[in-house]
Enzyme design. Structure first.
Site, short mmCIF file in Angstrom:
data_model
loop_
_atom_site.label_atom_id
_atom_site.label_comp_id
_atom_site.label_asym_id
_atom_site.label_seq_id
_atom_site.Cartn_x
_atom_site.Cartn_y
_atom_site.Cartn_z
N LEU A 116 -21.46 -3.19 0.21
CA LEU A 116 -22.12 -1.90 0.34
C LEU A 116 -21.07 -0.79 0.27
O LEU A 116 -20.24 -0.65 1.17
CB LEU A 116 -22.89 -1.83 1.66
N LYS A 119 -15.95 7.25 1.01
CA LYS A 119 -15.29 6.67 2.17
C LYS A 119 -14.49 5.41 1.82
O LYS A 119 -13.35 5.25 2.26
CB LYS A 119 -16.32 6.34 3.25
N THR A 122 -29.11 0.63 5.20
CA THR A 122 -28.48 -0.61 4.72
C THR A 122 -29.48 -1.53 4.03
O THR A 122 -29.15 -2.20 3.05
CB THR A 122 -27.81 -1.34 5.88
N ASP A 137 -16.38 -0.62 4.08
CA ASP A 137 -15.47 0.15 4.95
C ASP A 137 -14.94 -0.68 6.11
O ASP A 137 -14.62 -0.16 7.17
CB ASP A 137 -16.17 1.41 5.48
N ARG A 175 15.51 8.04 -8.72
CA ARG A 175 14.22 8.51 -9.23
C ARG A 175 13.67 7.58 -10.32
O ARG A 175 14.38 6.71 -10.82
CB ARG A 175 14.36 9.95 -9.73
N HIS A 177 29.68 10.29 -4.40
CA HIS A 177 29.20 11.42 -3.62
C HIS A 177 28.88 12.63 -4.49
O HIS A 177 29.53 12.89 -5.50
CB HIS A 177 30.23 11.86 -2.56
N ALA A 236 39.41 16.74 -13.97
CA ALA A 236 38.65 17.37 -12.90
C ALA A 236 38.38 18.83 -13.23
O ALA A 236 39.23 19.53 -13.78
CB ALA A 236 39.42 17.26 -11.59
#
Length: 459
Positions: A8, A22, A78, A102, A332, A362, A422
């Protein structure tokens, strides 16, 4: 005889205060409907019919072709919902499970036991019940002096004596299929709700002298029906503990199950350690002997053996054996880290393939890059991959040394064994075995500093 199931799932769930139906709200990574559907598989049903209504297409998309669907345009109770399945099931012989979409905590084992009890006792109907410490709001199971079930009384229709009964109806049943649809023809809306109660068929069976039984759950938590966000959080908590316990039984150390958020489809290998406040979502897979420290957050990540992830986020990426990530790193989507890679603190890697034993210790951003083996990224390295409209690729060979504070402007290729000085801004390709210097030459102007306000001579 065959088993069938009716789920249901037509209700809107007004108390959820949500645009979602729901049953579409999630518990531990999947919808409540999917939890119920998976548990129903334990009875090996020949057919599953899902009753849909509010935003039907959303619900239909979750199960796809794994279920038949029938529409309940008006939600009239129901009993009315089950009537909608008549065309699909009414002529079939067998046992039909009716369950609400549910109830995400119900287990396949309990449903299998319910069917077995129903068949062994040769019942026409069997109600799944539970003892509730606080039965308010539930239908009560009324028994006679011989402990036989006589009827189910809904909360609004119960008298003072009936409201004291602790045994409640969980809303899950097994019926003889053909008897169920015959009885549904005789129910009406003469009740406090003005609805067709499925529970009324129990009284019809009793009046006809047919055998009705009840199978009681050992764990009341399984009976939880989710009607609002409070109950949703309760279901989440119970499911989280259930999931964490199973991983611990399988040889995983979960330091604090109360603070581990592990979705149901997550896989974790033996001897791995999950510290407090770790979140593992979606289809994440963790190998053996891996450590995830406090605060780590992984979504659809594939993580190998003997990996250490320290207080970092990993999304839709592949992390191979022996990799270390963090603290405070962000891996990511679309990233692949080969064996032995080290991604250190405040490093972000996005859509990049990083070769074996490469290190970015770092304060580095690596985006849309293909990086070889044994590369060292100095602190502050940035791949400049976006011009405001398009993304461009950076290709770095093996055994390359990227000096600190290098800015690599894509599209760019850096050959094997090369070095960038650098502080350089690299705009052109760097050949194999070359040193690239892309910075202004230092000029010292002697004596100029004594004219500045900071100089002692000016104070």
């Amino acid at each position: 005889m065959s088993n069938y199931a009716i789920i249901l799932a037509a209700g809107k769930g007004t108390r959820m205060k949500s645009d979602l139906p729901k049953v579409m709200h999630k518990v531990s990574g999947i919808t409540m409907l999917e939890h119920v559907f998976r548990s129903v598989q334990a009875i090996e049903p020949s057919k599953i019919v899902t009753v849909i209504g509010h935003k039907a297409e959303l619900v239909r998309d979750v199960l796809g072709d794994k279920s038949e669907f029938v529409m309940q345009t008006e939600q009239l109770g129901t009993g009315h919902a089950v009537m909608m399945a008549e065309e699909e099931l009414a002529t079939s012989k067998g046992h039909t499970l009716v369950i609400a979409g549910d109830t995400p905590l119900i287990t396949g084992e309990s449903l299998k036991n319910l069917i077995g009890f129903h068949v062994n006792h040769k019942n026409v109907a069997t109600i799944l019940t539970a003892d509730a410490a606080n039965p308010f709001g539930y239908g009560r199971i009324i028994r006679n002096s011989d402990d036989e079930v006589t009827k189910i009384v809904e909360q609004k229709d119960a008298n003072d004596f009936e409201q004291q009964v602790k045994e409640i109806n969980t809303g899950t049943y097994v019926f003889d299929n053909q008897s169920l649809f015959e009885a549904l023809k005789d129910i009406n809306t003469n009740n406090a709700q003005g609805e067709y109660y499925l529970t009324d068929v129990i009284g019809i069976f009793k009046e006809a002298g047919k055998k009705v039984g009840a199978y009681k759950l050992r764990d009341f938590d399984e009976s939880l029906g989710v009607n609002d966000r409070v109950a949703l959080a309760t279901a989440e908590k119970v499911m989280r503990h259930r999931i964490a316990r199973q991983h611990m039984v399988n040889g995983v150390t979960v330091v604090n199950p109360d603070s581990a958020y592990i979705d149901i489809d997550v896989e974790i290998g033996e001897e791995s350690v999950i510290e407090p406040n770790v979140t593992l979502k979606g289809q994440t897979k963790i190998g053996k002997g891996t450590l995830l420290t406090n605060g780590s957050y992984l979504v659809d990540a594939q993580v190998g053996n003997d990996v250490t992830i320290t207080n970092s986020m990993v999304e839709e990426s592949i992390i191979s054996d022996g990799v270390t990530v963090g603290p405070y790193a962000h891996i990511r989507p679309g990233t692949s880290l080969a064996k032995g890679v080290h991604i250190g603190n405040f490093v972000e890697v996005k859509g990049s393939q990083i070769g074996e034993n490469t290190k970015a210790g770092h304060l580095t951003y690596i985006g849309n890059a293909e990086v070889g083996c044994d590369v060292n990224f100095g602190a502050g390295t940035i791949t400049v991959n976006y011009d405001g409209q398009n993304k461009f690729k950076t290709e770095i060979g093996s055994n390359v040394f990227i000096g600190s504070n290098s800015t690599l402007i894509a599209p760019l290729e850096i050959g094997d064994n090369a070095l960038t000085a650098a502080g350089s801004t690299i705009t052109d390709n760097v050949p194999i075995d070359s040193i690239a210097i892309g910075r202004g030459r230092q000029v010292n102007k002697e004596g100029y500093a004594n004219k500045k306000p900071h100089h002692p001579s000016q104070k």
